[in-house]
Structures are given as C-alpha cells and as structure tokens.
Design a protein around this motif. Sequence first.
Motif, PDB file in Angstrom:
ATOM      1  N   ALA A  68       8.398  50.681  21.214  1.00  0.00           N
ATOM      2  CA  ALA A  68       7.169  50.165  21.827  1.00  0.00           C
ATOM      3  C   ALA A  68       6.062  51.212  21.876  1.00  0.00           C
ATOM      4  O   ALA A  68       4.871  50.857  21.896  1.00  0.00           O
ATOM      5  CB  ALA A  68       7.476  49.662  23.236  1.00  0.00           C
ATOM      6  N   SER A  69       6.418  52.493  21.883  1.00  0.00           N
ATOM      7  CA  SER A  69       5.396  53.537  21.934  1.00  0.00           C
ATOM      8  C   SER A  69       4.570  53.614  20.662  1.00  0.00           C
ATOM      9  O   SER A  69       3.513  54.246  20.644  1.00  0.00           O
ATOM     10  CB  SER A  69       6.054  54.897  22.197  1.00  0.00           C
ATOM     11  OG  SER A  69       6.994  55.192  21.186  1.00  0.00           O
ATOM     12  N   MET A  70       5.022  52.971  19.570  1.00  0.00           N
ATOM     13  CA  MET A  70       4.252  52.977  18.323  1.00  0.00           C
ATOM     14  C   MET A  70       3.049  52.038  18.400  1.00  0.00           C
ATOM     15  O   MET A  70       2.258  51.979  17.460  1.00  0.00           O
ATOM     16  CB  MET A  70       5.151  52.577  17.151  1.00  0.00           C
ATOM     17  CG  MET A  70       6.208  53.599  16.791  1.00  0.00           C
ATOM     18  SD  MET A  70       5.520  55.102  16.054  1.00  0.00           S
ATOM     19  CE  MET A  70       5.054  54.497  14.447  1.00  0.00           C
ATOM     20  N   ASN A  71       2.897  51.299  19.491  1.00  0.00           N
ATOM     21  CA  ASN A  71       1.733  50.434  19.662  1.00  0.00           C
ATOM     22  C   ASN A  71       0.504  51.188  20.143  1.00  0.00           C
ATOM     23  O   ASN A  71      -0.592  50.602  20.220  1.00  0.00           O
ATOM     24  CB  ASN A  71       2.050  49.301  20.641  1.00  0.00           C
ATOM     25  CG  ASN A  71       2.980  48.257  20.026  1.00  0.00           C
ATOM     26  OD1 ASN A  71       2.822  47.890  18.865  1.00  0.00           O
ATOM     27  ND2 ASN A  71       3.949  47.796  20.800  1.00  0.00           N
ATOM     28  N   TYR A 113      -0.220  53.332  15.832  1.00  0.00           N
ATOM     29  CA  TYR A 113       0.652  54.220  15.072  1.00  0.00           C
ATOM     30  C   TYR A 113       1.489  53.456  14.052  1.00  0.00           C
ATOM     31  O   TYR A 113       1.773  53.955  12.949  1.00  0.00           O
ATOM     32  CB  TYR A 113       1.565  54.985  16.028  1.00  0.00           C
ATOM     33  CG  TYR A 113       0.930  56.229  16.617  1.00  0.00           C
ATOM     34  CD1 TYR A 113      -0.424  56.477  16.461  1.00  0.00           C
ATOM     35  CD2 TYR A 113       1.694  57.161  17.331  1.00  0.00           C
ATOM     36  CE1 TYR A 113      -1.010  57.613  16.997  1.00  0.00           C
ATOM     37  CE2 TYR A 113       1.124  58.299  17.871  1.00  0.00           C
ATOM     38  CZ  TYR A 113      -0.236  58.524  17.706  1.00  0.00           C
ATOM     39  OH  TYR A 113      -0.812  59.654  18.232  1.00  0.00           O
ATOM     40  N   LEU A 114       1.906  52.241  14.393  1.00  0.00           N
ATOM     41  CA  LEU A 114       2.704  51.447  13.455  1.00  0.00           C
ATOM     42  C   LEU A 114       1.887  51.064  12.228  1.00  0.00           C
ATOM     43  O   LEU A 114       2.399  51.097  11.093  1.00  0.00           O
ATOM     44  CB  LEU A 114       3.237  50.197  14.156  1.00  0.00           C
ATOM     45  CG  LEU A 114       4.171  49.308  13.328  1.00  0.00           C
ATOM     46  CD1 LEU A 114       5.396  50.086  12.900  1.00  0.00           C
ATOM     47  CD2 LEU A 114       4.575  48.066  14.099  1.00  0.00           C
ATOM     48  N   VAL A 150       8.674  46.821  19.153  1.00  0.00           N
ATOM     49  CA  VAL A 150       9.082  46.186  20.412  1.00  0.00           C
ATOM     50  C   VAL A 150      10.370  46.776  20.977  1.00  0.00           C
ATOM     51  O   VAL A 150      10.861  46.291  21.991  1.00  0.00           O
ATOM     52  CB  VAL A 150       9.294  44.664  20.205  1.00  0.00           C
ATOM     53  CG1 VAL A 150       7.976  43.978  19.906  1.00  0.00           C
ATOM     54  CG2 VAL A 150      10.283  44.398  19.076  1.00  0.00           C
ATOM     55  N   GLY A 151      10.936  47.832  20.357  1.00  0.00           N
ATOM     56  CA  GLY A 151      12.259  48.309  20.770  1.00  0.00           C
ATOM     57  C   GLY A 151      12.224  49.673  21.419  1.00  0.00           C
ATOM     58  O   GLY A 151      11.199  50.153  21.921  1.00  0.00           O
ATOM     59  N   LEU A 152      13.411  50.336  21.409  1.00  0.00           N
ATOM     60  CA  LEU A 152      13.595  51.666  21.956  1.00  0.00           C
ATOM     61  C   LEU A 152      13.571  52.708  20.848  1.00  0.00           C
ATOM     62  O   LEU A 152      13.667  52.389  19.663  1.00  0.00           O
ATOM     63  CB  LEU A 152      14.928  51.738  22.714  1.00  0.00           C
ATOM     64  CG  LEU A 152      15.105  50.764  23.889  1.00  0.00           C
ATOM     65  CD1 LEU A 152      16.522  50.876  24.442  1.00  0.00           C
ATOM     66  CD2 LEU A 152      14.083  51.026  24.979  1.00  0.00           C
ATOM     67  N   THR A 153      13.457  53.989  21.270  1.00  0.00           N
ATOM     68  CA  THR A 153      13.434  55.096  20.305  1.00  0.00           C
ATOM     69  C   THR A 153      14.868  55.580  20.076  1.00  0.00           C
ATOM     70  O   THR A 153      15.236  56.699  20.429  1.00  0.00           O
ATOM     71  CB  THR A 153      12.542  56.238  20.820  1.00  0.00           C
ATOM     72  OG1 THR A 153      11.323  55.696  21.318  1.00  0.00           O
ATOM     73  CG2 THR A 153      12.213  57.225  19.711  1.00  0.00           C
ATOM     74  N   SER A 154      15.684  54.736  19.483  1.00  0.00           N
ATOM     75  CA  SER A 154      17.085  55.071  19.193  1.00  0.00           C
ATOM     76  C   SER A 154      17.182  55.656  17.794  1.00  0.00           C
ATOM     77  O   SER A 154      17.737  55.051  16.874  1.00  0.00           O
ATOM     78  CB  SER A 154      17.960  53.822  19.328  1.00  0.00           C
ATOM     79  OG  SER A 154      17.463  52.798  18.486  1.00  0.00           O
TER      80      SER A 154
END
Length: 776
Positions: A12-15, A24-25, A83-87
């Motif tokens: 989500a931080s790529m938004n 960023y995305l 929309v996800g986590l930084t995994s």
Amino acid sequence: MPVLLFLIDTSASMNQRSHLGTSYLDIAKGAVEIFLKLRSRDPASRGDRYMLVSFEEAPAGIKAGWKDSHATFMTELRNLQAVGLTSIGQSLRTAFDLLNLNRLVSGIDNYGQGRNPFFLEPAIIVAITDGSKLTSSSGVQDELHLPLTTPLPGSELTKEPFRWDQRLFSLVLRIPGHASPDPEPIGGVPLDPSPITPMCEVTGGRSYSVFSQRMLNQCLESLVQKIQSGVVINFEKTGPDPPPTEEMKYGPQSWHSCHKMIYVRPNPKTGVPVGHWPIPESFWPDQNSPTLPPRAAHPQVKFSCVDSEPMVVDKVPFDKYELEPSPLTQYILARKSPHTCWQVFVCNSAKYGELGQPFGYLKASTALNCVNLFAMPYNYPVVLPLLDDLITVHKFKPPAKWRQSFENYLKTVPPYYITAKIEADRVCASVGKKAALDGGIKLRCRSSTLSLAHRKDFTQLLNSIMGDGPALPMEANTKEFAGFQLAALNKEFKPQGLRNPYDIPRSHLLDQLSRMRRNLLHASICILKGQDQDQLHSVPIAQMGNYQDFLKHCPSPLREADPDQPKRLHTFGNPFKLDKKAMMVDEADEFVTGTQGKGKRPGESSSPAGGGAPKRRRCMSPLLRLGRAYTPPKTPPRSKNLLQLDEVENQENRVQENGQSSDSEFSLGSEGEEEAPRRYPSPCQLKKIRNQESQELNSELRVLITKEIRKPGRRYEKIFYLLKQIQGSLETRLIFLQSIIKEAARFKKRVLIEQLENFLEEIHLRANSMNHLDGF
C-alpha cells in the motif's frame, strides 16, 4: 537466453505520490517499460524471457511465468495494484523458486558431477520498491529473511535459494513528494541502506537509491549493460602474498577476497556456450553415500600467488573465461606479468589433502587489458606432460611405463572427471562386435496325451529310444523339436504389412485385406500405396497447412527444359499462381476485362476449353502503336462458317468507301475448305460485326488515353493522336470524348480539359459543315 524477472512492490505504501504527480507504482511500471525499450536496441534481446512477480502470496503473486507470452506480461504489468503488505522476503523466495523450477528439468546444476560454467541459465532479478519497513502478517521486521522451507524438490542440494548465475538488483525509489530547491548531485548513484541491499550484494548484484527521474533513467541504462552471460565465483587468496613491486609497495588488500562474475561467452557459430572442464566439487564423491552434501551457490576458488608457467598442449582442449573487473583483476594487471600465472584450487576436491590439486590458473592477457581464468583438466601439471609425451614421443602407442604413470594419475582424479571417458571407452569397445542374439522362447516337448506310459505302443516307443527297435515316424519322435525356439519380437524392426502378413495386427486384418485387394485390382486411384481415401483425408487441422513438410517428402522435380527462363516462385495452394506484386494492374485494365466478352464474333468460344471467364487482353496492344494504322487481328482457321465470314469481310475491306485497300489478309485454311460451298452473311450481320470491332478498338483506345492522362506533365500530343482513331458514329465519338473529359477532370488536368473542349467544338463545327462523318 537471459531471463529477466521483475519483482514489483505492490504494498500500500507504493500509492504515495512524488513531486512529479505520479504514484510510486506508476513510476515502477514506467521504469519496466523504459527498461524493455532500452533492451530492445540490442539484437541479443530476441532470446530474452520476461517474468513478472508481485508482493502477493504465491501463486497469485506470479503474474507472468515460463509459459506466458510478452503480451500477457504487459497486460499484467498495467493491471498491478498496490493494496498489500511489504512481504519482500516471501516474494523473493517465490521469484527464486520460479527460476529454479526449470533447472530441475534441464539438469544444468549437475549436482555431484562438478560445476560446469558453460551449463548456465543467466537470470537477472530487478526489484522495484519504495524502501519502506518490511511488514508481514506477523508484524514489522528490521531484517530481510527468506523462508527456508520450500515445496520445490531438490532445493536441499544448495544452501542458498539462488544459484551462481542469478543476480539481484534493486531500484529503491526515494523521489520526494515536493521538488527540492537544491541542485541534483551529479555522479554515480549511491547504494541504498534498505534491508534488500545485503541480499543484492550476496548474489553479485547491487542496489540503487533513486532520488529523481534522471537518476532512474541512469540506473536503467546501467542495468541494461549488466545483462551478461556468466556465473559468480568467490575468489580467495591462499598462501603468502607475492613480493611487492616498485609500483605496488603499498597496494590495497581488498584483492585478497573478491566476489565477482566470470563471463561465459557463447559460441559465435551456434550461439550456445561450449566448454570441456568443470570446476571441481568441494568434496570427494562417495559411491556408498545415499545423499549428496549441499553445495554453496557460489564456489569458493582459492588462488595461489606463486608464479607458475602457463601450460597448454596441442590437441588437449581448455576453457577460457574473462573475469569481471574487480580489485583482483586490477592487482594482477598492475603487476604487468602476462607470461606468468597463478594456480587455482577448490578445497577438499582431492581424496587426500585439504587444498586439493589445481584445476586451472589465472593469467593476465598479453595486451594487459583483462584477466582470464583458464579451466584445465584436474591436476593439469601432471597430466599435460604425460599427454604431450603420448602425442609427440610415443605417437599414440604408449609403453607399459607410461600406462602405469597414467593409471596412477587417474587414481587422484575425482570420478566425475572420467565418467565420460568410461562411457566413451564402452561405446568404442562395442563398435565392431556382433550383437548377441536375443534368447528365444524354448519349447518343451510334450505329446498329445498325458503321459507316454498311457500309449499302447509304449514298449515299441521305449525300444526305439534305446535303439533296439525301428525308428518311429516323425510325428512320434520326441527328439525332433528338442532345440526348437520361438523367436522373440524385435521392437526395433518396423512391421511390413505388405511383405510379411504376420506383422499385421489381428484388429487390422480386414483393413489391410481391402488395401491389398485395391492395390491388386486398381479399383480406385490412390496417391499413396497402402492407404485408402479415408486415411488420406483424415489429417488433423493443425497439420493441414504444413506445406513445407509435404514438399520434403515429394520427389525431386525434373530440371527445367529451358534454364534461361525465370523460375516461377512456389505459392502455397496453387503452384501456377502468378505473383501479383510483379503485375501492373489498374482500373482501366479491369474495365477492359469486363467488356471483352461483348467483342467476340458469333460462334467463337470465350476460352480454348469452350467455357469459363473471358480471356484477358493486354491493354498495350502492338496493333495500337504510334505510326501504324489499325488492322483487324489475324486469327487461325476455326470453322467453315467463320471462314466464310472472314472471306466476306476481306472483300469488304479491299474495296472501301474512300477507294483505299486494306493491309490485312486472312488465311483461308486448306484447299478442301476453299472448294466447299460458301454462305455469305446478311448485311445486318456485317453491320453487327463492324460495330463489335469498333467497340473493341474504342475500348483499347480508352485504356491508352486513360494511361496518358495519368502521366505527369503537359505533353498531350499522343492523347489527341489517339482520339483521331475513334471509330463509330458521331454520337459514339461525342460520348467517348465526354468520358475522356470527365477522366481529365478527375485528375484536375485543367489545361487538358480546355484543349479537349476546343476539340469537341471543332468536331461539332466540322460535322455541321460536312456532308459525311467519316474523318475529322
């Protein structure tokens, strides 16, 4: 065939948006497209394979894999959402497993048999992330951890999840949300302090800290240059340092341990790397061990700084690899010793001794522009002199002493070096020997009854066996088929149903019988013997267009009778089809083709076969060339009626209204036809024939005039010359001339239109002042 895998951060931080106004995305998607454009400039990019992995859980995170096309790759790239986590740890493991999946099928890792640099599948992983905290379902992590467990079989044979030809590069986006007033620093792109940087360095790659779009483009251009075919090796020094030279008394010590790549160049002829000798394993293979010890992803190669003489023997191959520029290569090149080398070893590769025996050496090139790794046979200082003696001294006829020395050498070589030799010797020994016949099925001799004792002539049979009585008939002789065997089925021999009926399966007997009857009686025409019509037409749809394979099985055609004639190009479907590109077809030609059928004489067929479409006439008729008057075409004799018509026409042409005779003559056929009674056509038929000829002439004139109108320039003399040859009544000529004026208006020939209108007025004036309408 390099594999380019893009790992896109979809957390989500790529938004978050940069000062450029894009997220960023979106910047990551644009970076991938720019990378593909830069890569497409290299002709070697035709063999690239692209993959796409996101930060979603597998298998949903694999957007484009081994079997997906480039179109699928681009579609999935555009549809990515943050929309996800930084995994990133789990996603990296998924990317490595995806790359290693194909290695299990190809077997290029060659576990337990040495590492072959020429067996490689180079892959570059480009990770694009924002460098934020690593988040997962269990919480926030400070370090990057890759899962140790994986469902991929064979992964336990390598300690790390990656391989020596897979490198990781990361683009960490640090573009601020507001434009900075300070000028952008000029120079190299620095490393990023994010947790992914150590992982990049372990695989032989690096990370880039991107602060602007210009730096991003600079990083992408650098990544394109790093797409090289090679493997990463750890080089470590063993033993004392070499004596320092005057130029390097206080040189750096970073060359003692280098983690760099060696370039594996493909063969320019085949495009595939070719090699002979492996890098030995770090253990001595044990034939009794049920498992193999796991190997490190990058081999540990020790080099000794003792100067040695490089050895090369004719007819003994060696492999040459160039080292990537590093502190080690700089140190070797600074010594300026292109005629000496440093031997390389792999620890625990020999049966005895920790360091093992040398398998090659490092040597600077003669021009001192690069350092090369020469891969040689194991313990080459011992075997190369032996092979040199075998070639030059013994002439491939070794004595017993040489054989003993060579056998002692083989005992010190790892078994996987001579596996190929043992197989080659076995094949060579089998050549020339007669293959053993397969054992047949032995038959047991049994009579028709349960036992010989139950027979009435048992006493007589017993006497015959003991030799006291007369010999028994053949059907009662028990020794007649004592050694009889049934031959076993030879699977390599192809069945020949037309030659041996015993090769025909029972279920195909009726079909084969009908084919044999058809071939014998020739009841129907069949292209291929042994096939019926149903088999000829039972072709899969996918194979119906395979015309090239059909040509391969066809017999070679005969040579051309006239080799000077231009060869006709083969076109699929119809071999007699002309090439349309070589023909000049225009609208006027099509117009002539449509009106040809109306100009035929009565009783004349439109084609040689008597049917079909009318024959197309060429518009550039030699009868209408400049300087020649029009004459009716000469035709061969066809029938009596047509000959009579021709005779009357000749008589009419000989005596024209202006008193001039015609130049054309018609052939009258044979004498018998001349003596036959003639029937003269009526005046109505003669008038119809003349009208048809006039229409045909006017059609050809229309084609020529149309072509002249289309030509550039203002030279219209030929157009008016052709207009004077129009046949027919005044109304016919006026209609013809008006159609020519419309054609000139279509091409906007204003000067020509004025001249044609003046010509039209002149015709009206001459028609009113003259009593006849024959000439202009």
